[in-house]
Design an enzyme around this catalytic site. Structure first.
Site, short mmCIF file in Angstrom:
data_model
loop_
_atom_site.label_atom_id
_atom_site.label_comp_id
_atom_site.label_asym_id
_atom_site.label_seq_id
_atom_site.Cartn_x
_atom_site.Cartn_y
_atom_site.Cartn_z
N HIS A 105 9.07 -23.20 -31.70
CA HIS A 105 10.14 -22.85 -30.78
C HIS A 105 11.25 -22.10 -31.50
O HIS A 105 11.41 -22.19 -32.73
CB HIS A 105 10.69 -24.12 -30.13
N GLU A 153 14.60 -22.33 -31.71
CA GLU A 153 15.66 -22.97 -32.50
C GLU A 153 15.10 -23.56 -33.80
O GLU A 153 15.78 -23.56 -34.83
CB GLU A 153 16.40 -24.03 -31.69
N TRP A 196 -1.41 9.62 -9.67
CA TRP A 196 -0.05 9.42 -10.17
C TRP A 196 0.95 10.11 -9.25
O TRP A 196 0.85 11.31 -9.01
CB TRP A 196 0.11 9.97 -11.58
N ARG A 235 4.22 -4.43 -17.62
CA ARG A 235 2.97 -5.18 -17.85
C ARG A 235 3.11 -6.05 -19.11
O ARG A 235 2.73 -7.22 -19.11
CB ARG A 235 1.79 -4.21 -18.04
N LEU A 290 -5.84 -1.55 -15.98
CA LEU A 290 -4.78 -2.56 -15.87
C LEU A 290 -4.36 -3.13 -17.24
O LEU A 290 -3.95 -4.28 -17.33
CB LEU A 290 -5.19 -3.71 -14.92
N PRO A 297 -1.43 -2.13 -0.43
CA PRO A 297 -0.62 -2.62 0.68
C PRO A 297 -1.02 -4.01 1.18
O PRO A 297 -0.14 -4.80 1.55
CB PRO A 297 -0.87 -1.58 1.78
N1 LIG Z 1 0.99 3.33 -5.35
C1 LIG Z 1 0.80 2.07 -5.64
O1 LIG Z 1 1.73 1.39 -6.07
C2 LIG Z 1 -0.59 1.48 -5.43
C3 LIG Z 1 -0.94 0.33 -6.15
C4 LIG Z 1 -2.18 -0.22 -5.92
C5 LIG Z 1 -3.05 0.35 -4.98
N2 LIG Z 1 -2.68 1.46 -4.32
C6 LIG Z 1 -3.58 2.06 -3.33
O2 LIG Z 1 -3.83 1.08 -2.33
C7 LIG Z 1 -5.11 1.28 -1.77
C8 LIG Z 1 -5.86 -0.02 -1.73
O3 LIG Z 1 -5.23 -0.84 -0.77
P1 LIG Z 1 -5.72 -2.29 -0.48
O4 LIG Z 1 -4.74 -2.89 0.45
O5 LIG Z 1 -7.15 -2.29 -0.11
O6 LIG Z 1 -5.64 -2.94 -1.97
P2 LIG Z 1 -5.30 -4.40 -2.44
O7 LIG Z 1 -4.18 -4.95 -1.64
O8 LIG Z 1 -5.11 -4.35 -3.90
O9 LIG Z 1 -6.64 -5.21 -2.14
C9 LIG Z 1 -6.90 -5.72 -0.86
C10 LIG Z 1 -8.10 -6.65 -0.95
O10 LIG Z 1 -7.73 -7.81 -1.69
C11 LIG Z 1 -8.52 -8.89 -1.26
N3 LIG Z 1 -7.69 -10.06 -0.95
C12 LIG Z 1 -8.02 -11.34 -1.29
N4 LIG Z 1 -7.11 -12.19 -0.84
C13 LIG Z 1 -6.20 -11.47 -0.19
C14 LIG Z 1 -5.02 -11.84 0.51
N5 LIG Z 1 -4.61 -13.11 0.61
N6 LIG Z 1 -4.30 -10.86 1.08
C15 LIG Z 1 -4.70 -9.58 0.97
N7 LIG Z 1 -5.81 -9.17 0.31
C16 LIG Z 1 -6.55 -10.12 -0.26
C17 LIG Z 1 -9.24 -8.45 0.00
O11 LIG Z 1 -10.57 -8.14 -0.37
P3 LIG Z 1 -11.69 -9.30 -0.22
O12 LIG Z 1 -11.66 -9.70 1.22
O13 LIG Z 1 -12.93 -8.69 -0.67
O14 LIG Z 1 -11.24 -10.42 -1.09
C18 LIG Z 1 -8.51 -7.19 0.39
O15 LIG Z 1 -9.31 -6.28 1.07
C19 LIG Z 1 -5.81 2.31 -2.62
O16 LIG Z 1 -5.82 3.55 -1.97
C20 LIG Z 1 -4.96 2.36 -3.87
O17 LIG Z 1 -5.00 3.64 -4.48
C21 LIG Z 1 -1.47 2.05 -4.53
#
Ligand SMILES: NC(=O)c1ccc[n+]([C@@H]2O[C@H](COP(=O)([O-])OP(=O)(O)OC[C@H]3O[C@@H](n4cnc5c(N)ncnc54)[C@H](OP(=O)(O)O)[C@@H]3O)[C@@H](O)[C@H]2O)c1
Length: 377
Positions: A53, A55, A174, A188, A208, A302
């Protein structure tokens, strides 16, 4: 409390920040020993993995000069031995500083108040509460893990000027420049885990990891919410086997792909599903906390961002916004709702803003009213 107490505690907090992301399951703490003349005798911060730790390190470096000095420490010294040497409160008592200045009481029941009592019983003047709010913000992950059995959650979003996320096309797209992205990699490094949903793995195929020069070893555990374990075993995520991947999936379901994923060194982590059959965010976080994670950076798409917002489990949000629009196929950051759902909710306050070239970053913090241990955070 004096101005110099605050200055020295600010230095101790700067030391504590160095260890963020490295010390889980322990909190990252900073400590300095200051002679009566005002000279800084020694410094310490929690070692990687949580021990020794802060301290104990600072006092070990100060040796005999600790006697009669002032010890500054950002979190109450532990009062439990844990089978790995003396409790810090006993180490301090033996070193006999004249004063101990402590920013924040530790809510961990094994210590809470007892560390301070032990110092006072040893004849040390104890000052509590110096820069407590800053200390609570640095120790937020630990405080939440102890009081709410979950890690602290930071949501990271990268948006275009139109407030939309760019859509991945098999690789990350990006929307911000290299400086903002480098800052994202620093985020990260300062977290214990980074979390996305399976959708982001499919769309972006990201690694990641932390790819700042010389900081590869600071990559956090990578966590994917993947109910049915349908993450492809050939995903880039698995290329760097030195950095753990934890796939959180639905408990009580068969997972035919589990073996192929385990061969790629993925760790399968079952968690509860909610009434809609989705992985419960609260349960997923409790699972991570039970494995020692104190700080999570959510970088999902999203769906995951929305799930965390709906569950009211976002503590901070870091939003990078580039100068160009994401365009017609851009995604709303919270599925069918825009950024205003978070920034205009009245539950978050902006605590920081800065530019990285043409990109803008804003940092938001949830205004919390929950447990007293966190009221300063
Ligand atoms: N600009 C940015 O900051 C950014 C960052 C990341 C991604 N993106 C973009 O986002 C898009 C992907 O969106 P997305 O919504 O599919 O990605 P996501 O939110 O990363 O993944 C969604 C998937 O996560 C799984 N999941 C498991 N538990 C969940 C829960 N409790 N709530 C929600 N999801 C859960 C589900 O798949 P299962 O049902 O198979 O478990 C769901 O389809 C891509 O186009 C990517 O390029 C942009």
């Amino acid at each position: 409390m004096s101005a110099s107490d605050e200055e020295h505690m600010a230095q101790a907090l700067a030391l504590a920040r160095r260890g963020l992301g490295l010390t889980w399951p322990s909190p990252s703490v900073g400590s300095i020993v200051v002679a009566p003349s005002g000279e800084i005798v020694s410094r310490g911060w929690t070692a990687s993995g949580g021990r020794p730790h802060a301290e104990a390190i600072a006092l070990d470096r100060a040796r005999a000069r600790a006697r009669g000095a002032t010890l500054y420490v950002t979190l109450e010294p532990c009062a439990h031995e844990g089978g790995r040497g003396l409790a810090c409160a006993d180490v301090i008592a033996a070193a006999q500083p004249a004063r101990a200045v402590v920013a924040l009481r530790d809510p961990d029941p094994r210590t809470s108040g007892q560390g301070l009592e032990r110092l006072a019983a040893a004849g040390i003047e104890v000052v509590e509460g110096v820069l407590a709010a800053e200390a609570a913000s640095v120790a937020l992950g630990h405080l939440l893990r102890v009081t709410e059995e979950r890690p602290a959650v930071t949501l990271k979003l990268a948006l275009g000027a139109d407030g939309l996320m760019p859509r991945g096309d098999g690789a990350p797209v990006w929307i911000t420049g290299p400086e903002a992205r480098a800052h994202g990699h620093l985020l990260r490094a300062r977290n214990d885990a980074i979390l996305v949903g399976r959708g982001t793995i499919l769309a972006d195929n990201p690694s990641l990891t932390c790819r700042l020069p010389g900081m590869g070893c600071r990559s956090p555990v990578r966590v994917v919410l993947d109910r049915r374990l349908r993450t492809p075993p050939e995903a880039h995520l698995f290329d760097d086997m030195m950095v753990p991947v934890w796939l959180i999936c639905a408990a009580d379901e068969d997972h035919p792909n589990a073996e192929a994923l385990q061969e790629r060194c993925a760790e399968i982590v079952p968690a509860a599903v909610d009434a809609h059959g989705m992985l419960g965010i609260r349960d997923a976080l409790e699972t991570l906390a039970s494995r020692g994670i104190t700080r999570v950076l959510v970088e999902g798409g999203p769906s995951v961002a929305r799930a965390f917002l709906d569950a009211d489990l976002i503590d901070e949000a870091v939003i990078y916004q580039g100068p160009n629009p994401a365009g017609a196929d851009g995604l709303m950051p919270f599925v069918n709702e825009g950024l205003d759902r978070l920034t205009g909710s009245g539950h978050f306050t902006q605590i920081h803003a800065r530019s990285f070239g043409p990109d803008r970053m804003t940092w938001w913090r949830r205004m919390r009213t929950c447990s007293p241990a966190l009221s300063a955070a």
